[in-house]
Design a protein around this motif. Structure first.
Motif: not given
Length: 271
Positions: A143-150, A170-178
């Motif tokens: 949650p900490y990471v996903i919240g920050g990315i969003k 997390l990948a879904e929330a990010s523009e450039y997922p690895i």
């Protein structure tokens, strides 16, 4: 998928406590050998993120990492090694971990479960559209990471992530997922193992390739490294000797006078 990330799948091995020491070591090593192949599959995705980071940093932007637990520690580690290795300011690559610096050595209860704290942490650095934010989470569900990315995306900030589960939030929330899929751990759920190794390899690739593109490496040498101990002074001296073909004593004097291999070589050639 959110409730059962790939990194939580049961180990391919059982009765670990009954194994001989050599069997434990061989089996861990067998699992570890699969990691570079998993990373290799993600090179096209890594390339896209590296190009974005490079362009932002060329224009004066910064690279931020956010993570919790092992993932957070790896981000802080990678960020902290950029100044001594490449001679950049400690404000160019910044690693933040859920729970703050205390969490580098000790688990901080519930720190990773706060969806708003990462953005609060980033606000202290005045993160802006000039910067890039990379979230690191093996499970892809932190949650900490996903919240920050969003929140970063809402504010027009370029985002990427490094995760070890497929189709993660997390990948879904990010523009450039690895998404480097490392599979079940030898010890079920222990993502400090294969997942952590994969993340470390990718972070090495990201910052090293970015710094090369920013001109912080010449030939194959760390010409801007900080001379923080005698080993590095000796390494720098050897670089100057090899580059200029001068005596060791003269190379040492140049290095001490100008403070870096690059500056020493440039000063000698312009004299």
């Amino acid at each position: 998928m959110e409730n059962n990330p790939d990194t939580e799948k049961a180990s391919n091995y059982n009765d670990l406590e009954k194994m001989t020491t050599v069997d434990i070591l061989n089996n861990i090593n067998s699992e570890d050998k699969t990691v570079p192949e998993s990373v290799e599959k993600q090179i096209p995705a890594i390339e896209k993120l590296v190009k974005e980071i490079t362009e932002k940093l060329k224009l004066g932007g910064r690279l931020f990492y956010i993570g919790a637990g092992t993932s957070g520690r790896l981000g802080v580690l990678d960020a902290s090694e950029c100044p001594p290795t490449f001679g950049v300011t400690d404000q160019m690559v910044i690693g933040l971990i859920a729970g703050g610096d205390t969490a580098l050595r000790n688990a901080v209860e519930n720190a990773e479960d706060d969806t708003e704290q990462a953005w609060k942490d980033l606000q202290r650095y005045k993160i802006s559209k000039k910067d890039v934010l990379v979230g690191i989470a093996a499970s892809g569900t932190t949650p900490y990471v996903i919240g920050g990315i969003k929140e970063a995306r809402k504010n027009g900030i370029t985002t990427g992530c490094v995760t070890c589960s497929s189709e993660s939030p997390l990948a879904e929330a990010s523009e450039y997922p690895i998404e480097v899929i490392t599979g079940p751990e030898f010890v079920t759920g222990s993502t400090r193992m294969k997942a952590g190794t994969a993340q470390k390899l990718i972070l090495n690739m990201i910052t090293t390739s970015v710094m090369i593109k920013l001109g912080r490496v010449k030939g194959n040498k760390m010409v801007d490294m900080q001379l923080s101990n005698q080993k590095l002074v000796s390494r720098g001296t050897r670089m100057i000797v090899e580059e200029l073909g001068i005596e060791v004593k003269e190379a040492e004097q140049l290095l001490q006078k100008y403070g870096s291999v690059r500056a020493a070589v440039e000063a000698f050639r312009s004299a």
